[in-house]
Design an enzyme around this catalytic site. Structure first.
Site, mmCIF file in Angstrom:
data_model
loop_
_atom_site.group_PDB
_atom_site.id
_atom_site.type_symbol
_atom_site.label_atom_id
_atom_site.label_comp_id
_atom_site.label_asym_id
_atom_site.label_seq_id
_atom_site.Cartn_x
_atom_site.Cartn_y
_atom_site.Cartn_z
ATOM 1 N N ARG A 127 0.893 -1.291 0.020
ATOM 2 C CA ARG A 127 -0.045 -0.040 0.034
ATOM 3 C C ARG A 127 1.091 1.199 0.052
ATOM 4 N NH1 ARG A 127 -2.826 -3.240 3.652
ATOM 5 N NH2 ARG A 127 -4.618 -4.338 2.724
ATOM 6 N N LYS A 149 2.579 10.989 -11.884
ATOM 7 C CA LYS A 149 1.656 10.216 -12.805
ATOM 8 C C LYS A 149 2.573 8.870 -12.814
ATOM 9 C CE LYS A 149 -0.974 13.120 -15.380
ATOM 10 N NZ LYS A 149 -1.430 13.665 -16.801
ATOM 11 N N GLU A 191 8.654 16.486 -25.856
ATOM 12 C CA GLU A 191 8.085 17.028 -24.507
ATOM 13 C C GLU A 191 8.636 18.407 -24.096
ATOM 14 O OE1 GLU A 191 5.400 15.735 -23.435
ATOM 15 O OE2 GLU A 191 5.595 13.492 -23.535
ATOM 16 N N LYS A 233 6.578 22.495 -15.306
ATOM 17 C CA LYS A 233 5.871 21.138 -14.667
ATOM 18 C C LYS A 233 5.483 21.523 -13.207
ATOM 19 C CE LYS A 233 4.798 16.474 -15.125
ATOM 20 N NZ LYS A 233 4.933 15.424 -15.769
ATOM 21 N N GLU A 243 -4.708 16.548 -11.768
ATOM 22 C CA GLU A 243 -5.502 16.905 -12.965
ATOM 23 C C GLU A 243 -7.085 17.062 -13.094
ATOM 24 O OE1 GLU A 243 -3.289 15.221 -16.427
ATOM 25 O OE2 GLU A 243 -5.337 15.197 -17.355
ATOM 26 N N ARG A 247 -3.675 20.992 -15.011
ATOM 27 C CA ARG A 247 -2.723 19.861 -15.493
ATOM 28 C C ARG A 247 -2.665 19.172 -16.794
ATOM 29 N NH1 ARG A 247 0.501 15.286 -11.835
ATOM 30 N NH2 ARG A 247 1.726 14.620 -13.541
ATOM 31 N N ASN A 251 -0.811 17.657 -21.685
ATOM 32 C CA ASN A 251 -0.943 16.712 -22.669
ATOM 33 C C ASN A 251 -1.247 17.272 -23.775
ATOM 34 O OD1 ASN A 251 -1.183 14.098 -21.964
ATOM 35 N ND2 ASN A 251 -2.515 14.820 -20.218
ATOM 36 N N HIS A 254 -0.939 15.284 -27.128
ATOM 37 C CA HIS A 254 -0.769 13.833 -26.505
ATOM 38 C C HIS A 254 -2.042 13.103 -26.990
ATOM 39 C CE1 HIS A 254 2.620 15.120 -24.460
ATOM 40 N NE2 HIS A 254 2.533 14.000 -23.681
ATOM 41 N N HIS A 258 -1.428 9.636 -28.285
ATOM 42 C CA HIS A 258 -1.675 8.356 -27.781
ATOM 43 C C HIS A 258 -2.340 7.328 -28.674
ATOM 44 C CE1 HIS A 258 -1.596 9.876 -23.357
ATOM 45 N NE2 HIS A 258 -0.330 9.693 -23.821
ATOM 46 N N HIS A 271 6.779 7.334 -28.133
ATOM 47 C CA HIS A 271 5.951 8.264 -27.355
ATOM 48 C C HIS A 271 6.081 9.574 -28.013
ATOM 49 C CE1 HIS A 271 3.145 10.294 -24.329
ATOM 50 N NE2 HIS A 271 4.255 10.754 -23.918
HETATM 51 P P1 NAD Z 1 11.685 4.612 -22.445
HETATM 52 O O1 NAD Z 1 11.673 4.422 -21.063
HETATM 53 O O2 NAD Z 1 11.328 3.419 -23.440
HETATM 54 O O3 NAD Z 1 13.339 4.970 -22.968
HETATM 55 C C1 NAD Z 1 13.531 4.956 -24.213
HETATM 56 C C2 NAD Z 1 14.531 3.903 -24.686
HETATM 57 O O4 NAD Z 1 15.951 4.627 -24.379
HETATM 58 C C3 NAD Z 1 14.518 2.637 -24.111
HETATM 59 O O5 NAD Z 1 15.063 1.617 -24.907
HETATM 60 C C4 NAD Z 1 15.620 2.689 -22.896
HETATM 61 O O6 NAD Z 1 15.976 1.516 -22.558
HETATM 62 C C5 NAD Z 1 16.689 3.594 -23.393
HETATM 63 N N1 NAD Z 1 17.489 4.515 -22.611
HETATM 64 C C6 NAD Z 1 17.051 5.078 -21.525
HETATM 65 N N2 NAD Z 1 17.872 5.590 -20.985
HETATM 66 C C7 NAD Z 1 19.188 5.513 -21.773
HETATM 67 C C8 NAD Z 1 20.410 6.015 -21.691
HETATM 68 N N3 NAD Z 1 20.773 6.858 -20.919
HETATM 69 N N4 NAD Z 1 21.333 5.705 -22.686
HETATM 70 C C9 NAD Z 1 20.919 4.701 -23.734
HETATM 71 N N5 NAD Z 1 19.593 4.396 -23.714
HETATM 72 C C10 NAD Z 1 18.806 4.617 -22.690
HETATM 73 O O7 NAD Z 1 11.074 5.876 -23.174
HETATM 74 P P2 NAD Z 1 10.849 7.328 -22.730
HETATM 75 O O8 NAD Z 1 10.765 8.046 -23.811
HETATM 76 O O9 NAD Z 1 11.995 7.731 -21.784
HETATM 77 O O10 NAD Z 1 9.543 7.184 -21.955
HETATM 78 C C11 NAD Z 1 7.954 7.028 -22.778
HETATM 79 C C12 NAD Z 1 7.144 6.900 -21.770
HETATM 80 O O11 NAD Z 1 6.879 7.800 -20.607
HETATM 81 C C13 NAD Z 1 5.897 6.315 -22.213
HETATM 82 O O12 NAD Z 1 5.323 5.169 -21.791
HETATM 83 C C14 NAD Z 1 4.841 7.422 -21.764
HETATM 84 O O13 NAD Z 1 3.719 6.992 -21.564
HETATM 85 C C15 NAD Z 1 5.569 7.943 -20.447
HETATM 86 N N6 NAD Z 1 5.482 9.233 -20.211
HETATM 87 C C16 NAD Z 1 4.916 9.339 -18.702
HETATM 88 C C17 NAD Z 1 4.816 10.656 -18.172
HETATM 89 C C18 NAD Z 1 4.299 10.888 -16.645
HETATM 90 O O14 NAD Z 1 3.947 12.095 -16.564
HETATM 91 N N7 NAD Z 1 4.308 9.854 -16.040
HETATM 92 C C19 NAD Z 1 5.127 11.783 -19.120
HETATM 93 C C20 NAD Z 1 5.421 11.578 -20.596
HETATM 94 C C21 NAD Z 1 5.702 10.225 -20.892
HETATM 95 N N1 GLY Z 2 2.917 14.463 -18.942
HETATM 96 C C1 GLY Z 2 1.676 15.039 -18.404
HETATM 97 C C2 GLY Z 2 1.408 15.021 -17.009
HETATM 98 O O1 GLY Z 2 2.359 14.715 -16.174
HETATM 99 O O2 GLY Z 2 0.473 15.421 -16.536
#
Ligand code: NAD
Ligand code: GLY
Length: 370
Positions: A127, A149, A191, A233, A243, A247, A251, A254, A258, A271
Protein backbone atom coordinates in the site's frame (compact mmCIF):
# COMPACT_ATOMS: atom_id res chain seq x y z
CA UNK A 1 31.69 10.06 -3.01
CA UNK A 2 30.68 13.49 -1.64
CA UNK A 3 28.96 16.10 -3.74
CA UNK A 4 30.59 19.55 -3.58
CA UNK A 5 29.87 21.09 -6.94
CA UNK A 6 28.46 24.57 -7.32
CA UNK A 7 26.69 23.95 -10.62
CA UNK A 8 24.00 21.70 -9.13
CA UNK A 9 20.59 23.12 -10.04
CA UNK A 10 17.47 22.32 -8.06
CA UNK A 11 13.77 22.75 -8.74
CA UNK A 12 11.28 22.47 -5.90
CA UNK A 13 8.00 20.59 -6.37
CA UNK A 14 5.81 22.23 -3.77
CA UNK A 15 3.06 19.80 -2.74
CA UNK A 16 2.78 20.25 1.04
CA UNK A 17 3.80 16.96 2.71
CA UNK A 18 4.49 15.41 -0.72
CA UNK A 19 7.04 18.07 -1.73
CA UNK A 20 10.41 17.06 -3.17
CA UNK A 21 13.44 18.32 -5.07
CA UNK A 22 14.60 17.75 -8.62
CA UNK A 23 18.41 17.83 -8.77
CA UNK A 24 19.99 18.54 -12.15
CA UNK A 25 23.65 18.31 -13.20
CA UNK A 26 26.07 16.31 -15.32
CA UNK A 27 27.89 13.37 -13.66
CA UNK A 28 25.50 13.17 -10.73
CA UNK A 29 24.15 9.71 -9.91
CA UNK A 30 27.38 8.38 -8.37
CA UNK A 31 27.33 10.85 -5.44
CA UNK A 32 26.05 9.14 -2.31
CA UNK A 33 25.35 12.52 -0.59
CA UNK A 34 22.48 13.05 -3.00
CA UNK A 35 20.44 10.44 -1.20
CA UNK A 36 21.08 11.69 2.36
CA UNK A 37 17.67 13.32 2.68
CA UNK A 38 15.78 10.07 1.99
CA UNK A 39 14.06 8.25 4.85
CA UNK A 40 16.18 5.71 6.74
CA UNK A 41 15.86 2.13 5.47
CA UNK A 42 17.97 -0.96 5.26
CA UNK A 43 17.00 -2.01 1.75
CA UNK A 44 16.88 -0.38 -1.67
CA UNK A 45 15.67 -1.94 -4.92
CA UNK A 46 16.94 -0.49 -8.20
CA UNK A 47 14.45 -1.08 -11.02
CA UNK A 48 15.99 -0.75 -14.45
CA UNK A 49 15.98 -2.48 -17.84
CA UNK A 50 18.25 -4.55 -20.05
CA UNK A 51 19.59 -1.49 -21.91
CA UNK A 52 20.20 0.86 -18.98
CA UNK A 53 21.47 -1.71 -16.44
CA UNK A 54 24.87 -2.28 -18.09
CA UNK A 55 25.36 1.48 -18.49
CA UNK A 56 24.45 2.93 -15.08
CA UNK A 57 23.25 0.34 -12.54
CA UNK A 58 26.70 -0.28 -11.05
CA UNK A 59 27.34 3.44 -10.53
CA UNK A 60 24.01 3.93 -8.76
CA UNK A 61 24.47 0.73 -6.76
CA UNK A 62 27.87 1.99 -5.55
CA UNK A 63 26.39 5.29 -4.36
CA UNK A 64 23.48 3.58 -2.61
CA UNK A 65 25.72 1.06 -0.86
CA UNK A 66 26.88 3.90 1.43
CA UNK A 67 23.33 4.34 2.73
CA UNK A 68 21.58 0.97 2.50
CA UNK A 69 22.77 -2.35 3.96
CA UNK A 70 21.23 -4.19 1.02
CA UNK A 71 20.90 -2.91 -2.54
CA UNK A 72 19.11 -5.24 -4.95
CA UNK A 73 18.47 -4.78 -8.65
CA UNK A 74 15.68 -6.03 -10.88
CA UNK A 75 16.20 -5.81 -14.64
CA UNK A 76 13.05 -5.53 -16.77
CA UNK A 77 12.69 -6.18 -20.50
CA UNK A 78 13.11 -2.96 -22.48
CA UNK A 79 10.33 -1.32 -24.47
CA UNK A 80 6.93 0.35 -24.39
CA UNK A 81 5.36 -2.99 -25.33
CA UNK A 82 6.53 -4.27 -21.93
CA UNK A 83 4.71 -1.58 -19.94
CA UNK A 84 2.25 -4.25 -18.80
CA UNK A 85 0.87 -6.12 -15.78
CA UNK A 86 3.22 -8.97 -16.58
CA UNK A 87 6.34 -6.80 -16.35
CA UNK A 88 5.01 -4.94 -13.33
CA UNK A 89 4.75 -8.30 -11.58
CA UNK A 90 8.51 -8.82 -12.02
CA UNK A 91 9.01 -5.85 -9.67
CA UNK A 92 6.62 -7.32 -7.09
CA UNK A 93 8.34 -10.73 -7.46
CA UNK A 94 11.72 -9.13 -6.71
CA UNK A 95 10.36 -7.17 -3.75
CA UNK A 96 8.86 -10.29 -2.21
CA UNK A 97 11.79 -12.59 -3.02
CA UNK A 98 14.16 -10.17 -1.25
CA UNK A 99 11.83 -9.84 1.73
CA UNK A 100 11.45 -6.09 1.17
CA UNK A 101 9.46 -4.31 3.86
CA UNK A 102 7.42 -1.10 3.95
CA UNK A 103 10.51 1.08 4.33
CA UNK A 104 12.27 -0.29 1.24
CA UNK A 105 13.09 2.49 -1.21
CA UNK A 106 12.61 1.85 -4.94
CA UNK A 107 14.92 3.60 -7.42
CA UNK A 108 13.62 3.93 -11.00
CA UNK A 109 16.74 3.97 -13.18
CA UNK A 110 15.76 4.46 -16.82
CA UNK A 111 13.35 6.25 -19.11
CA UNK A 112 9.66 6.94 -18.73
CA UNK A 113 8.64 3.31 -19.08
CA UNK A 114 10.77 2.20 -16.12
CA UNK A 115 9.79 5.35 -14.19
CA UNK A 116 6.04 4.91 -14.69
CA UNK A 117 6.12 1.22 -13.79
CA UNK A 118 8.39 1.65 -10.75
CA UNK A 119 6.19 4.48 -9.49
CA UNK A 120 3.10 2.30 -9.82
CA UNK A 121 4.83 -0.58 -8.04
CA UNK A 122 5.87 1.83 -5.25
CA UNK A 123 2.32 3.16 -4.98
CA UNK A 124 0.87 -0.31 -4.50
CA UNK A 125 3.52 -2.53 -2.85
CA UNK A 126 2.37 -2.94 0.74
CA UNK A 127 0.00 0.00 0.00
CA UNK A 128 2.89 2.37 -0.65
CA UNK A 129 6.67 2.52 -0.26
CA UNK A 130 9.00 5.45 -1.02
CA UNK A 131 10.55 5.80 -4.45
CA UNK A 132 13.13 7.92 -6.25
CA UNK A 133 13.22 8.78 -9.94
CA UNK A 134 16.62 8.59 -11.65
CA UNK A 135 15.58 9.45 -15.22
CA UNK A 136 18.07 8.64 -17.98
CA UNK A 137 16.19 9.87 -21.07
CA UNK A 138 15.54 13.49 -21.98
CA UNK A 139 11.81 12.77 -22.02
CA UNK A 140 11.91 11.38 -18.51
CA UNK A 141 14.07 14.25 -17.20
CA UNK A 142 11.77 16.97 -18.52
CA UNK A 143 8.44 15.29 -17.93
CA UNK A 144 7.67 11.74 -16.85
CA UNK A 145 9.83 11.60 -13.70
CA UNK A 146 8.14 14.70 -12.28
CA UNK A 147 4.60 15.07 -11.01
CA UNK A 148 3.66 11.58 -9.83
CA UNK A 149 1.77 10.08 -12.75
CA UNK A 150 2.53 6.36 -12.67
CA UNK A 151 1.04 3.37 -14.45
CA UNK A 152 0.95 0.84 -17.24
CA UNK A 153 -0.76 0.48 -20.63
CA UNK A 154 -3.81 -1.60 -21.51
CA UNK A 155 -4.03 -3.07 -25.03
CA UNK A 156 -7.05 -0.80 -25.57
CA UNK A 157 -5.51 2.41 -24.28
CA UNK A 158 -2.35 4.14 -23.18
CA UNK A 159 -1.56 4.58 -19.45
CA UNK A 160 -5.07 3.42 -18.57
CA UNK A 161 -4.16 1.79 -15.27
CA UNK A 162 -2.19 3.72 -12.68
CA UNK A 163 -2.02 6.01 -9.69
CA UNK A 164 -0.92 9.49 -8.73
CA UNK A 165 2.06 8.86 -6.47
CA UNK A 166 4.90 11.31 -5.93
CA UNK A 167 8.57 10.35 -5.72
CA UNK A 168 10.72 11.52 -2.81
CA UNK A 169 13.47 12.87 -5.06
CA UNK A 170 14.30 13.21 -8.77
CA UNK A 171 17.94 12.97 -9.88
CA UNK A 172 18.54 14.21 -13.44
CA UNK A 173 22.08 13.32 -14.48
CA UNK A 174 22.67 15.06 -17.81
CA UNK A 175 25.67 12.82 -18.57
CA UNK A 176 23.37 9.83 -18.99
CA UNK A 177 21.97 11.53 -22.09
CA UNK A 178 25.33 10.99 -23.85
CA UNK A 179 24.44 7.35 -24.52
CA UNK A 180 20.88 8.01 -25.66
CA UNK A 181 20.18 7.06 -29.31
CA UNK A 182 19.49 10.15 -31.49
CA UNK A 183 15.93 9.00 -32.19
CA UNK A 184 15.24 8.91 -28.43
CA UNK A 185 16.79 12.36 -27.97
CA UNK A 186 14.42 13.70 -30.62
CA UNK A 187 11.49 12.00 -28.90
CA UNK A 188 12.45 13.78 -25.69
CA UNK A 189 12.60 17.09 -27.53
CA UNK A 190 8.87 16.74 -28.30
CA UNK A 191 8.09 17.04 -24.58
CA UNK A 192 10.58 19.92 -24.32
CA UNK A 193 8.95 21.79 -27.20
CA UNK A 194 5.43 21.45 -25.77
CA UNK A 195 6.25 23.70 -22.80
CA UNK A 196 6.75 26.71 -25.09
CA UNK A 197 3.37 26.97 -26.83
CA UNK A 198 1.42 26.02 -23.68
CA UNK A 199 3.18 28.26 -21.17
CA UNK A 200 6.26 30.23 -22.17
CA UNK A 201 6.86 31.86 -25.56
CA UNK A 202 10.26 33.15 -24.39
CA UNK A 203 11.24 29.49 -23.92
CA UNK A 204 9.94 28.74 -27.42
CA UNK A 205 12.19 31.52 -28.79
CA UNK A 206 15.12 30.11 -26.81
CA UNK A 207 14.41 26.68 -28.33
CA UNK A 208 14.43 28.16 -31.83
CA UNK A 209 17.90 29.58 -31.09
CA UNK A 210 19.21 26.54 -29.22
CA UNK A 211 17.87 23.51 -31.12
CA UNK A 212 21.26 22.77 -32.71
CA UNK A 213 23.00 22.89 -29.31
CA UNK A 214 20.38 20.57 -27.85
CA UNK A 215 20.75 18.11 -30.71
CA UNK A 216 24.52 18.21 -30.16
CA UNK A 217 23.86 17.45 -26.44
CA UNK A 218 25.58 20.59 -25.22
CA UNK A 219 25.43 20.30 -21.42
CA UNK A 220 24.69 23.97 -20.74
CA UNK A 221 21.80 23.94 -23.22
CA UNK A 222 20.47 20.65 -21.79
CA UNK A 223 20.73 21.99 -18.23
CA UNK A 224 18.72 25.07 -19.17
CA UNK A 225 16.08 23.04 -21.02
CA UNK A 226 15.67 20.45 -18.24
CA UNK A 227 15.49 23.14 -15.54
CA UNK A 228 12.98 25.35 -17.40
CA UNK A 229 10.73 22.40 -18.31
CA UNK A 230 10.80 21.17 -14.71
CA UNK A 231 10.02 24.69 -13.44
CA UNK A 232 6.97 24.93 -15.70
CA UNK A 233 5.84 21.44 -14.75
CA UNK A 234 6.35 22.28 -11.06
CA UNK A 235 4.20 25.39 -11.49
CA UNK A 236 1.40 23.39 -13.14
CA UNK A 237 1.52 20.34 -10.83
CA UNK A 238 1.75 22.60 -7.76
CA UNK A 239 -1.68 24.00 -8.66
CA UNK A 240 -3.37 20.85 -9.93
CA UNK A 241 -1.64 17.68 -8.78
CA UNK A 242 -4.46 15.28 -9.75
CA UNK A 243 -5.46 16.90 -13.04
CA UNK A 244 -8.83 18.30 -12.18
CA UNK A 245 -8.19 21.07 -14.71
CA UNK A 246 -4.98 22.98 -15.45
CA UNK A 247 -2.65 19.95 -15.51
CA UNK A 248 -4.33 18.71 -18.69
CA UNK A 249 -2.39 21.38 -20.64
CA UNK A 250 0.71 19.20 -20.23
CA UNK A 251 -1.04 16.81 -22.60
CA UNK A 252 -0.71 19.14 -25.59
CA UNK A 253 -0.41 16.87 -28.66
CA UNK A 254 -1.01 13.76 -26.55
CA UNK A 255 -4.64 13.04 -27.53
CA UNK A 256 -3.57 12.50 -31.15
CA UNK A 257 -0.23 11.05 -30.02
CA UNK A 258 -1.72 8.39 -27.75
CA UNK A 259 -4.05 7.33 -30.59
CA UNK A 260 -1.00 6.93 -32.83
CA UNK A 261 0.85 4.83 -30.23
CA UNK A 262 -2.11 2.55 -29.50
CA UNK A 263 -3.21 2.39 -33.15
CA UNK A 264 0.23 1.45 -34.47
CA UNK A 265 0.93 -0.98 -31.60
CA UNK A 266 3.00 0.14 -28.59
CA UNK A 267 6.67 0.63 -29.39
CA UNK A 268 6.29 1.17 -33.16
CA UNK A 269 6.09 4.94 -32.87
CA UNK A 270 7.95 6.35 -29.87
CA UNK A 271 5.82 8.30 -27.39
CA UNK A 272 7.64 11.53 -28.27
CA UNK A 273 7.17 10.92 -31.99
CA UNK A 274 3.43 10.59 -31.47
CA UNK A 275 3.51 13.79 -29.43
CA UNK A 276 5.51 15.58 -32.16
CA UNK A 277 3.00 14.79 -34.92
CA UNK A 278 0.19 15.20 -32.37
CA UNK A 279 1.27 18.77 -31.52
CA UNK A 280 1.12 19.69 -35.19
CA UNK A 281 -2.41 18.26 -35.39
CA UNK A 282 -3.46 20.04 -32.19
CA UNK A 283 -2.03 23.32 -33.54
CA UNK A 284 -3.93 22.84 -36.82
CA UNK A 285 -7.08 22.25 -34.78
CA UNK A 286 -6.39 25.39 -32.74
CA UNK A 287 -6.12 27.37 -35.98
CA UNK A 288 -9.39 25.95 -37.30
CA UNK A 289 -11.04 26.93 -34.00
CA UNK A 290 -9.80 30.49 -34.61
CA UNK A 291 -7.45 30.51 -31.60
CA UNK A 292 -4.07 30.96 -33.35
CA UNK A 293 -3.06 32.19 -36.78
CA UNK A 294 -1.38 30.24 -39.58
CA UNK A 295 2.00 31.82 -38.78
CA UNK A 296 1.95 30.22 -35.32
CA UNK A 297 1.29 26.78 -36.80
CA UNK A 298 4.14 27.25 -39.30
CA UNK A 299 6.47 28.22 -36.46
CA UNK A 300 5.57 25.18 -34.37
CA UNK A 301 5.90 22.86 -37.36
CA UNK A 302 9.39 24.23 -38.05
CA UNK A 303 10.50 23.55 -34.48
CA UNK A 304 9.08 20.01 -34.53
CA UNK A 305 10.84 19.35 -37.83
CA UNK A 306 14.18 20.73 -36.61
CA UNK A 307 13.98 18.42 -33.60
CA UNK A 308 13.94 15.49 -36.03
CA UNK A 309 10.34 14.55 -35.30
CA UNK A 310 7.62 13.44 -37.71
CA UNK A 311 5.27 16.20 -38.84
CA UNK A 312 2.59 13.87 -40.14
CA UNK A 313 0.69 11.10 -38.39
CA UNK A 314 0.53 7.55 -39.76
CA UNK A 315 -2.52 6.07 -41.46
CA UNK A 316 -4.11 3.79 -38.88
CA UNK A 317 -6.88 2.47 -41.11
CA UNK A 318 -6.85 2.67 -44.90
CA UNK A 319 -10.68 2.45 -45.08
CA UNK A 320 -11.53 5.12 -42.50
CA UNK A 321 -8.41 6.66 -41.01
CA UNK A 322 -10.11 9.59 -39.27
CA UNK A 323 -12.75 7.22 -37.91
CA UNK A 324 -10.06 5.02 -36.35
CA UNK A 325 -8.32 8.04 -34.76
CA UNK A 326 -11.67 9.22 -33.36
CA UNK A 327 -12.46 5.76 -32.00
CA UNK A 328 -9.11 5.61 -30.19
CA UNK A 329 -9.32 9.20 -28.95
CA UNK A 330 -12.73 8.61 -27.36
CA UNK A 331 -10.84 6.39 -24.86
CA UNK A 332 -8.59 9.32 -23.86
CA UNK A 333 -8.67 10.03 -20.12
CA UNK A 334 -9.67 13.64 -20.80
CA UNK A 335 -12.81 12.55 -22.66
CA UNK A 336 -16.01 13.53 -20.92
CA UNK A 337 -19.00 11.17 -21.46
CA UNK A 338 -17.50 10.08 -24.78
CA UNK A 339 -16.82 13.64 -25.97
CA UNK A 340 -13.15 14.09 -26.80
CA UNK A 341 -11.51 17.16 -25.27
CA UNK A 342 -8.35 18.46 -26.91
CA UNK A 343 -5.58 20.60 -25.47
CA UNK A 344 -5.53 23.54 -27.87
CA UNK A 345 -3.34 26.62 -28.04
CA UNK A 346 -5.52 29.51 -26.96
CA UNK A 347 -3.15 32.21 -28.16
CA UNK A 348 0.67 31.80 -28.12
CA UNK A 349 1.91 30.69 -24.70
CA UNK A 350 -1.53 29.74 -23.39
CA UNK A 351 -3.41 26.44 -23.57
CA UNK A 352 -7.00 25.38 -22.96
CA UNK A 353 -9.12 22.24 -23.05
CA UNK A 354 -11.79 22.30 -25.77
CA UNK A 355 -14.18 19.97 -27.58
CA UNK A 356 -14.34 20.25 -31.38
CA UNK A 357 -16.87 19.06 -33.96
CA UNK A 358 -16.03 15.61 -35.36
CA UNK A 359 -16.11 17.01 -38.88
CA UNK A 360 -13.37 19.51 -37.99
CA UNK A 361 -11.25 16.85 -36.30
CA UNK A 362 -11.67 14.63 -39.36
CA UNK A 363 -10.44 17.50 -41.55
CA UNK A 364 -7.35 17.93 -39.38
CA UNK A 365 -6.58 14.20 -39.49
CA UNK A 366 -7.10 14.05 -43.26
CA UNK A 367 -4.75 17.04 -43.71
CA UNK A 368 -2.10 15.82 -41.27
CA UNK A 369 -1.74 12.11 -42.02
CA UNK A 370 0.47 10.46 -44.62
P1 NAD B 1 11.69 4.61 -22.63
O1 NAD B 1 11.59 4.52 -21.18
O2 NAD B 1 11.19 3.47 -23.45
O3 NAD B 1 13.22 4.88 -23.01
C1 NAD B 1 13.57 5.00 -24.36
C2 NAD B 1 14.69 4.01 -24.76
O4 NAD B 1 15.93 4.54 -24.33
C3 NAD B 1 14.58 2.65 -24.13
O5 NAD B 1 15.02 1.68 -25.05
C4 NAD B 1 15.53 2.74 -22.96
O6 NAD B 1 16.02 1.49 -22.52
C5 NAD B 1 16.62 3.57 -23.55
N1 NAD B 1 17.44 4.33 -22.62
C6 NAD B 1 17.03 4.96 -21.49
N2 NAD B 1 18.03 5.69 -21.00
C7 NAD B 1 19.10 5.50 -21.80
C8 NAD B 1 20.41 6.02 -21.81
N3 NAD B 1 20.82 6.92 -20.92
N4 NAD B 1 21.26 5.61 -22.77
C9 NAD B 1 20.82 4.73 -23.72
N5 NAD B 1 19.58 4.25 -23.79
C10 NAD B 1 18.73 4.63 -22.84
O7 NAD B 1 10.94 5.91 -23.20
P2 NAD B 1 10.85 7.42 -22.69
O8 NAD B 1 10.75 8.22 -23.93
O9 NAD B 1 11.88 7.74 -21.69
O10 NAD B 1 9.45 7.43 -21.93
C11 NAD B 1 8.25 7.19 -22.60
C12 NAD B 1 7.25 6.71 -21.59
O11 NAD B 1 7.02 7.74 -20.64
C13 NAD B 1 5.90 6.37 -22.19
O12 NAD B 1 5.45 5.16 -21.66
C14 NAD B 1 5.01 7.51 -21.75
O13 NAD B 1 3.69 7.13 -21.61
C15 NAD B 1 5.63 7.87 -20.43
N6 NAD B 1 5.36 9.25 -20.01
C16 NAD B 1 4.93 9.43 -18.74
C17 NAD B 1 4.70 10.71 -18.27
C18 NAD B 1 4.30 10.92 -16.83
O14 NAD B 1 3.95 12.04 -16.48
N7 NAD B 1 4.36 9.92 -16.01
C19 NAD B 1 4.95 11.81 -19.11
C20 NAD B 1 5.40 11.59 -20.40
C21 NAD B 1 5.61 10.28 -20.83
N1 GLY C 1 2.92 14.37 -18.79
C1 GLY C 1 1.69 14.93 -18.43
C2 GLY C 1 1.52 15.11 -16.96
O1 GLY C 1 2.39 14.83 -16.19
O2 GLY C 1 0.49 15.55 -16.56
Amino acid sequence: MSLHYSDLQTVDIDLADRSYLIKIRAALIGFSDLYNSLPAATTALIVTNTTVAPLYAQCLQGALADKYAQVHTVVLPDGEEHKTWQTLNLIFDALLQHGCDRKTVLFALGGGVVGDMTGFAAATYMRGVPFVQVPTTLLAQVDSSVGGKTGINHPMGKNMIGAFYQPQLVVCDLSTLDTLPQRELSAGLAEVIKYGPIADMAFMEWLEESMDALLARDKAALAHAVRRCCEIKAWVVGQDERESGLRAILNFGHTFGHAIEAGMGYGVWLHGEGVGAGMVMAAELSQRLGLVDAAFVVRLRALVQRAGLPLRGPVLDAADNAGRYLELMRLDKKADAGAIRFVVIDGPGRAALRAAPDAMVREVIDTCCQ
